[in-house]
Structure formats: C-alpha cells, structure tokens
Design an enzyme around this catalytic site. Sequence first.
Site, PDB file in Angstrom:
ATOM      1  N   LYS A  53       0.841  -1.207   0.000  1.00  0.00           N
ATOM      2  CA  LYS A  53       0.000   0.000   0.000  1.00  0.00           C
ATOM      3  C   LYS A  53       0.877   1.258   0.000  1.00  0.00           C
ATOM      4  O   LYS A  53       0.639   2.201  -0.751  1.00  0.00           O
ATOM      5  CB  LYS A  53      -0.933  -0.007   1.220  1.00  0.00           C
ATOM      6  CG  LYS A  53      -2.062  -1.020   1.081  1.00  0.00           C
ATOM      7  CD  LYS A  53      -2.816  -1.253   2.388  1.00  0.00           C
ATOM      8  CE  LYS A  53      -3.844  -2.369   2.217  1.00  0.00           C
ATOM      9  NZ  LYS A  53      -4.514  -2.743   3.464  1.00  0.00           N
ATOM     10  N   GLN A  97      -4.214  -1.268   9.728  1.00  0.00           N
ATOM     11  CA  GLN A  97      -4.247  -2.618   9.149  1.00  0.00           C
ATOM     12  C   GLN A  97      -4.855  -3.607  10.141  1.00  0.00           C
ATOM     13  O   GLN A  97      -4.443  -3.689  11.290  1.00  0.00           O
ATOM     14  CB  GLN A  97      -2.811  -3.043   8.763  1.00  0.00           C
ATOM     15  CG  GLN A  97      -2.721  -4.363   8.045  1.00  0.00           C
ATOM     16  CD  GLN A  97      -3.357  -4.336   6.648  1.00  0.00           C
ATOM     17  OE1 GLN A  97      -3.242  -3.352   5.916  1.00  0.00           O
ATOM     18  NE2 GLN A  97      -4.034  -5.414   6.289  1.00  0.00           N
ATOM     19  N   ASP A 120     -10.687   3.394   4.374  1.00  0.00           N
ATOM     20  CA  ASP A 120     -11.138   2.004   4.249  1.00  0.00           C
ATOM     21  C   ASP A 120     -12.664   1.931   4.175  1.00  0.00           C
ATOM     22  O   ASP A 120     -13.218   0.914   3.772  1.00  0.00           O
ATOM     23  CB  ASP A 120     -10.670   1.182   5.473  1.00  0.00           C
ATOM     24  CG  ASP A 120      -9.425   0.353   5.163  1.00  0.00           C
ATOM     25  OD1 ASP A 120      -9.204   0.039   3.978  1.00  0.00           O
ATOM     26  OD2 ASP A 120      -8.695   0.007   6.117  1.00  0.00           O
TER      27      ASP A 120
END
Length: 285
Positions: A53, A97, A120
């Site tokens: 990412k 994460q 997200d």
Amino acid sequence: MTARIIDGVKLAASIREDVAKRAANLTAAGMRPGLAVILVGSDPASQVYVRNKVAACEKAGLHSVMEQYPADMTQEELLKRIQALNADPTIHGILVQLPLPKHIDSHLVIETIAASKDVDGFHVSNAGLLMTGKPLFRPCTPYGVMKMLESEKVEIRGAVAVIVGASNIVGKPMAMLLQSAGATVTICNSKTRDLAWHTSHADIVVVATGKPRMVTGSMIKPGAVVIDVGINRTPEGKLCGDVDFESAKEVVSAITPVPGGVGPMTIAMLLVNTIEAAERARANT
Ligand code: NDP
C-alpha cells in the site's frame, strides 16, 4: 465456453495513473495528498499488505507515512496516535491494518478514525452512508469489484447477484453497492442451506469466504460472471482464490484470476479514496 479473464493488474494500473495525475494537480496547488498506514504487531501477511500500500502511494506521488508498532502497544496509545493523525492537516487518509492484536478493540479503533479520513470506509457513519445510498467512502475491495464489472460492461441492473461471504469489509458493502446499481442481491454465509442452489441461479457471483477453491464450476450458471475475492495460500505455497478457477473457467463468461484479479484493485481503490479525501479537504478550505 471461452471465459474472459478479467485483468485486475491492467485496470488497476490505469486507475493508478489517473490518481497520479490528480495527485500532481493537488500537489501543484500546494496540497500533497497524504495517507497514514498503521500496523500493530508483526503479522507477515499484514506487513506485505502494508508495504504494498505504501509503495503504491509513493509511486502515485502521494505522501505516505507508515507507522509500525510492537504487538504490545496499548489500546490507549493507539487511539492517541489516531487522534493526532485526525488533527494532522498533511494526512487525508488513515488506515489501520487489520487484524489487530486481541487486547485491542478493533471496533473502537475504527470509530476513532475521523469519518472524513476513513479511507477504508469501515467507520459506522461511512457504513451508514453507504447503506442509505449516499456513500462518502466505498470500502476498497467492493469498490474495486464494481470498477471491474463496469470496465467489463457487465449488466448489473436487473441481474441476480449472489455474494458468498457476509463480512463487514467485503460481503455486506459489496451487497450494498450491487443493490444500489440495480441488482437483486442475496448474501450467503456459512449457515446458508444449499449454497449451490443460490450460486447456480446467479448472473454475478462474488465469493469472499477465505475457504480455498470452495466454489466450483458445477455450482455456477453457464455464462455467469464470477469475481473471486479470496486470497489463500496452498500447502505448496502458491496463492489461490475461494473459487476453483480451473473448473469455473469452463462455465463462466468472465472470471477474475488469483493472483492478478481483485487484489491489485483493492490497492488502487485505496489510492482513489485517499485522493478523493484530499480533494474534499481542499474544497473545504
Ligand atoms: P471473513 O472471515 O471476515 O468472512 C468470511 C465470510 O464467509 C463470513 O461471512 C462467513 O460466514 C462466510 N463463509 C465462510 N465459510 C462459508 C461457506 N462454507 N459458505 C458460505 N459462506 C461462508 O473474511 P473476509 O471477508 O475478511 O475475507 C474473505 C476472503 O477475502 C479471504 O480469503 C481474504 O483473504 C480475502 N480478502 C481479499 C481482499 C483482496 O484485496 N483481494 C481484501 C479482503 C479480503 P459467517 O458470517 O456465517 O461466519
């Protein structure tokens, strides 16, 4: 039937190119888009995802901050760090994460991220906006799947779509996006009776269970479009999806491979969400 193999790598590259142009425009106007990625602990798969990412961000000209903390970081320390990033004007997107170590409440962590920086799309207010048809951020994986269906010109309006897997990060938002686009949607879970009955009546099947190769060609209607979200490692160390690609490709009209399908799209859509967050922040200044 010869199936089209949907190339996620190629589509993701074109999306990333577009993000790079938008990032260059913002940077030239004095606002470099920034993403903060937080990793707690040393789970090897999470480390790979986070590195990918951050690398994708850098390549597209976004500013990225990677913060890695030991597995024994306290919940309070993590929440404080998120609050600081919420207040940091150089950061437009924050990603923590998952999974987090057991002593940390993931729900509380997600709720602490400012909804306007929740790239997200997992915050309850973003889930609610998605549910009510006014999304601010669409969760990256389902958003990527929608882009794939769009680029393949798959007719969604009026289609029967079956989603196998009902998680908050994939299955449920996937259902919302497909339903908003006019599909008639069924969400299956581990308790679903006669899964094959459902999948074999679908024009579009999206599979996200984490169960290697569980959906086989015999469970698919001839000519259906199959999207395989799963990422699993075989005992031989190879990657495979939740769909049995070999048998499915004999039946479907189009299918995503693993690797090279949904995975690259998830990262591309994270960049899209970050650039959108930065563009919104600029519009609000
Ligand atoms: P979760 O474990 O959170 O959810 C799995 C879902 O699948 C649950 O709803 C579960 O049902 C359902 N399920 C499990 N077994 C069956 C079964 N036999 N029949 C029907 N449904 C079943 O997984 P995620 O959604 O987080 O991830 C799913 C997969 O997608 C994983 O392989 C993951 O690695 C991958 N993934 C890939 C991404 C990408 O970028 N390509 C991004 C995110 C995930 P129940 O609710 O009853 O437990």
